[in-house]
Scaffold this motif. Structure first.
Motif, PDB file in Angstrom:
ATOM      1  N   SER A 186      10.319 -26.308  40.267  1.00  0.00           N
ATOM      2  CA  SER A 186       9.912 -27.504  41.004  1.00  0.00           C
ATOM      3  C   SER A 186      10.576 -28.772  40.494  1.00  0.00           C
ATOM      4  O   SER A 186      10.245 -29.867  40.947  1.00  0.00           O
ATOM      5  CB  SER A 186       8.385 -27.666  40.915  1.00  0.00           C
ATOM      6  N   GLY A 187      11.526 -28.629  39.565  1.00  0.00           N
ATOM      7  CA  GLY A 187      12.219 -29.780  38.998  1.00  0.00           C
ATOM      8  C   GLY A 187      11.931 -29.907  37.512  1.00  0.00           C
ATOM      9  O   GLY A 187      11.013 -29.269  36.979  1.00  0.00           O
ATOM     10  N   ASN A 207      20.417 -32.407  37.271  1.00  0.00           N
ATOM     11  CA  ASN A 207      19.275 -32.190  38.156  1.00  0.00           C
ATOM     12  C   ASN A 207      19.813 -32.109  39.570  1.00  0.00           C
ATOM     13  O   ASN A 207      20.441 -33.072  40.048  1.00  0.00           O
ATOM     14  CB  ASN A 207      18.273 -33.348  38.079  1.00  0.00           C
ATOM     15  N   LYS A 209      18.874 -30.670  43.716  1.00  0.00           N
ATOM     16  CA  LYS A 209      17.725 -30.410  44.585  1.00  0.00           C
ATOM     17  C   LYS A 209      18.166 -29.636  45.820  1.00  0.00           C
ATOM     18  O   LYS A 209      19.033 -30.090  46.567  1.00  0.00           O
ATOM     19  CB  LYS A 209      17.091 -31.745  44.998  1.00  0.00           C
ATOM     20  N   GLN A 250      11.439 -36.476  39.470  1.00  0.00           N
ATOM     21  CA  GLN A 250      12.225 -35.239  39.476  1.00  0.00           C
ATOM     22  C   GLN A 250      11.364 -33.992  39.519  1.00  0.00           C
ATOM     23  O   GLN A 250      11.847 -32.921  39.876  1.00  0.00           O
ATOM     24  CB  GLN A 250      13.144 -35.210  38.244  1.00  0.00           C
ATOM     25  N   ASP A 251      10.086 -34.133  39.180  1.00  0.00           N
ATOM     26  CA  ASP A 251       9.180 -32.985  39.235  1.00  0.00           C
ATOM     27  C   ASP A 251       7.787 -33.459  39.613  1.00  0.00           C
ATOM     28  O   ASP A 251       6.925 -33.644  38.761  1.00  0.00           O
ATOM     29  CB  ASP A 251       9.161 -32.250  37.890  1.00  0.00           C
ATOM     30  N   ASP A 287      18.581 -28.161  35.742  1.00  0.00           N
ATOM     31  CA  ASP A 287      17.430 -28.195  36.644  1.00  0.00           C
ATOM     32  C   ASP A 287      17.894 -27.964  38.071  1.00  0.00           C
ATOM     33  O   ASP A 287      18.612 -28.790  38.643  1.00  0.00           O
ATOM     34  CB  ASP A 287      16.727 -29.550  36.503  1.00  0.00           C
ATOM     35  N   LYS A 289      16.210 -27.557  41.505  1.00  0.00           N
ATOM     36  CA  LYS A 289      14.921 -27.709  42.189  1.00  0.00           C
ATOM     37  C   LYS A 289      14.922 -26.913  43.495  1.00  0.00           C
ATOM     38  O   LYS A 289      15.668 -27.221  44.421  1.00  0.00           O
ATOM     39  CB  LYS A 289      14.660 -29.187  42.475  1.00  0.00           C
TER      40      LYS A 289
END
Length: 766
Positions: A186-187, A207, A209, A250-251, A287, A289
């Motif tokens: 989920s981040g 990161n 997504k 981010q999460d 990360d 996501k």
């Protein structure tokens, strides 16, 4: 002989006859080991390509209430993931056909030879009938499956880390060659101090997504995908569209940050006294996501995230991938899209660690078997169940959590004659601590400086935050979580330590080491705990004894079956470990070929061809998946994966050598009441191996059937291997044995050893 006895004998004879029939066929298959066409469906195409749950939705009189089906202007539309065997990496003809039938292509994944598309329900069969399609699956929902840690796992022992405090430690820490762990979740909150280096620099290197496209926008006729050639404008545009390195939140859900901290957390700058060091506190994090603010996503998002990690694996040195998520699936590992994606990651040299799932009990508190979720049902991944340490560093009282999903795997494929073939692979592979672990909690500061918690923590503040006893401070916030989701990153961190010790290990070799060195939990069976409880001390010791060039030799084709695996001057380490003052024997158990229980030092003193990560082997099916890399002017050779192909396997290809011990005959036919077969306690099997039992193979021949399962047969004790319609809780017999077809995600409230909330959040077990 009474009627019940005659019925029992009849059933056992039928089971025995079926077993020998399968055994002969499997032996012949292994003798031939002929090649299969690229991305072949089970049975070389003699299979129905439409997933069982998708077919049910197509046949239903009303549109089912699922996210991947919708009525638009009176017509039923379905969002699907289509796996292709096209020789054209871009799948041009397939995409054209989808648009020609009034469909829409949302995501193209050439690296995985797959597309996500929306189709009119009436046209799905036409697409499935194409020769360049081998499976059509609904775009199912994925969900999160929801330090004394160093001491519990053996990370704080001689040969791993000789000391560890809140401010310092010495020994293996996941650094070395800059090992990267891709966390698909989920981040990850980049600003959290759990991810800092000693110099205060974040180890969250990227990161990205994958949830920006959301589930089906339900437009038609579109194909907005583009090729991702290295150095191209298209690639730059794509990377910019998924970048989340500087976003404010981010999460939002909080799961991914906690998961990442269990694997790599470093508490050196915390203002509180507790030492919450993770397994590999100096490894890097990537990360990816794939779950939204509610902890949900789609298999398309997850596959796109896997493709991104594969693409950048060599560039970023991503050696480990953690998937603490699950998707309900009735598909065989051979056709499930998520399974195909993780097999590609393994073929590219990434060790994939997956949560088994939190579906070990039903709403009545009864134990359920056959509940391993996708992609944990794939033979190439390391599937991790959850153990309960009972709030102590002693391992003697550890148990398997009730919520932890049990095997065997129950995915299936149906041939054209309508006969269903169930995988029945032995899973999980091992268990690791996953009960009430404290780790990083994502937050942000708003307004006058007040903390805004992630949605998990804010919803269950007392149960998850207050229970830690830690005063919340921004960038230091902690919470407690339980579940196989939390056990998986424990193993991911352990893998990073193994790779730091020996960077030449391959993914299947890593799995074998983890299983062989595990500690069996007393009383727990093969399908409850796999080979046993994670033993970092033993895994690192065995990794240290082996050659450091295995992976490169495999890729170069310069290592052959039976070649010594031991490093120069090394010998097999003692197969015992001492952790926290207590000594124990290693399990000396490894699962090979999906359902074969094997042992013997030859597994590690000799090179076994099954350690080539390009091989997938389960129940007589052998495939070899090879990465194809982008090439051209300005492109670094053999760096960026463009696609994968499944290639022919040479006739007579050996997968194991002489000296490996096959213990399947020791287990007998599976009986829950008799505690035999898959229900046999791992400790019993381990004891037999240690005593020298089992068949030592002289020619390197492995019978693929392994533990005998009885397909669709009600055995004398009433255990049912369900082959029919999937019921919401599986099939429950009077003895309480439950075999479920696939995984039921919506469990509601489950009482007994703990509380599993409808959102999938698992509270601690006592």
């Amino acid at each position: 002989m009474n009627s019940l006895s005659r019925f029992t004998v009849l059933i056992e004879r039928r089971a025995l006859k079926a077993f020998f029939k399968r055994l002969v066929a499997a032996t012949a298959a292994l003798a031939m080991l002929g090649g299969q066409p690229a991305f072949a469906a089970p049975g070389n195409g003699q299979a129905k390509k439409i997933a069982k749950d998708l077919q049910a939705a197509l046949d239903a009189p009303l549109t089912p209430n699922v996210k991947w089906a919708k009525d638009i202007n009176g017509a039923r539309q379905i969002q699907v993931v289509i796996m292709s065997n096209s020789v054209d990496k871009e799948m041009t003809d397939l995409r054209t056909a989808i648009k020609g039938l009034g469909g829409s292509v949302h995501v193209r994944m050439p690296g995985l030879r797959a597309v996500t598309a929306t189709l009119p329900a009436a046209k799905v069969a036409l697409i499935a009938a194409r020769s360049d399609v081998y499976s059509v699956t609904p775009n199912r929902v994925t969900s999160r499956t929801a330090s004394t840690l160093e001491a519990m796992t053996g990370a704080l022992s001689a040969g791993v880390r000789t000391s560890s405090t809140q401010t310092s430690y010495s020994g293996l820490d996941g650094s070395g060659i800059g090992i990267g762990i891709a966390v698909l979740d989920s981040g990850v909150m980049k600003a959290h101090e759990a991810f800092n280096t000693a110099a205060g620099v974040s180890r969250v290197k990227r990161n990205v997504k994958m949830t920006s496209t959301t589930q089906a926008n339900w437009t038609t006729g579109a194909d907005g995908t583009s090729s991702l050639q290295p150095g191209s404008t298209a690639l730059t545009t794509y990377e910019q569209s998924i970048a989340a390195d500087t976003v404010a939140t981010q999460d939002a859900y909080g799961h991914g940050t906690h998961v990442a901290s269990i694997a790599v957390g470093r508490p050196a700058t915390y203002s509180f006294a507790s030492d919450l060091t993770g397994l590999a506190p100096n490894a890097n994090v990537y990360d990816v996501k794939v779950l939204d603010a509610n902890g949900q996503g789609t298999i398309s998002d997850a596959m796109e995230g896997i493709q991104w990690a594969i693409y950048h694996a060599k560039e970023y040195n991503i050696r480990v991938m953690n998937l603490s998520l699950a998707a309900a699936s009735t598909d065989s590992w051979q056709t499930d899209p998520l399974c195909a994606a993780v097999r590609s990651a393994a073929a590219a040299g990434i060790t994939v660690v997956v949560a088994a799932g939190n579906f070990g009990k039903n709403a009545l508190g009864q134990e359920r078997f056959g509940t391993i979720s996708a992609p944990g049902n794939d033979p190439t991944v390391i599937t991790v169940g959850s153990s309960n340490s009972k709030d102590s560093i002693s391992r003697a009282d550890d148990t398997v959590n009730g919520f932890s999903s049990r095997g065997p795997t129950r995915g299936a494929w149906t041939d054209l004659a309508g006969v269903r073939h169930v995988d029945n692979l032995i899973k999980p592979d091992l268990v690791a601590p996953g009960n009430a672990l404290i780790g990083a909690a994502s937050t942000k500061v708003v307004g006058s400086g007040s903390l805004t918690w992630n949605s998990l923590a804010s919803t269950y503040y007392t149960e998850l935050v207050t229970v830690t006893g830690i005063t919340p401070v921004y960038r230091e916030t902690q919470m407690e979580l339980s579940g196989t989701s939390i056990a998986a990153p424990v193993v991911s961190g352990a893998v990073a330590l193994m790779l730091q010790q020996n960077p030449g290990l391959t993914p299947p070799l890593i799995k074998a080491i983890l299983q062989y060195s595990a500690q069996p939990i007393v009383g727990a069976s093969l399908v409850q705990q796999g080979a046993g409880l994670l033993n970092v001390h033993g895994a690192v010791a065995l990794a240290k004894a082996l050659r450091t060039d295995v992976a490169s030799a495999v890729n170069a084709g310069t290592i052959t079956a039976g070649t010594s695996l031991l490093a120069s001057g090394q010998s097999m380490p003692a197969t015992t470990s001492t952790i926290n003052g207590s000594s124990f024997n290693w399990s000396r158990v490894a699962f090979i070929g999906g359902s074969v229980v094997a042992s013997g030092d030859a597994l590690f003193t000799k090179f076994q061809p099954m350690y080539d990560p390009r091989f997938t082997w389960a129940n007589g099916v052998v495939r070899k998946r090879v990465a194809n890399y982008w090439s051209g002017v300005g492109i670094t050779p053999n760096t960026y994966v463009q696609s994968f192909s499944e290639v022919s396997i040479p006739a007579g290809q050996a997968l194991v050598t002489s000296g490996v011990v096959n213990g399947s005959s020791l287990l007998g036919t599976s009986s829950w009441l008799g505690k035999t077969g898959i229900w046999m306690p791992t400790a019993t099997v381990s004891g037999w191996f240690i005593a020298g039992s089992g068949v030592v193979m002289s020619e390197g021949v492995v019978m693929s059937e392994g533990v005998v399962m009885s397909e669709g047969v009600v055995m004398s004790e009433g255990v049912v291997m369900s082959e029919g319609v999937v019921m919401s809780e599986g099939v429950v017999m009077s003895e309480g044995v439950v075999m479920s077809e696939g995984v039921v995600m919506s469990e509601g409230v489950v009482m007994s050893e703990g509380v599993v909330l409808s959102e999938g959040v698992v509270m601690r077990e006592r």
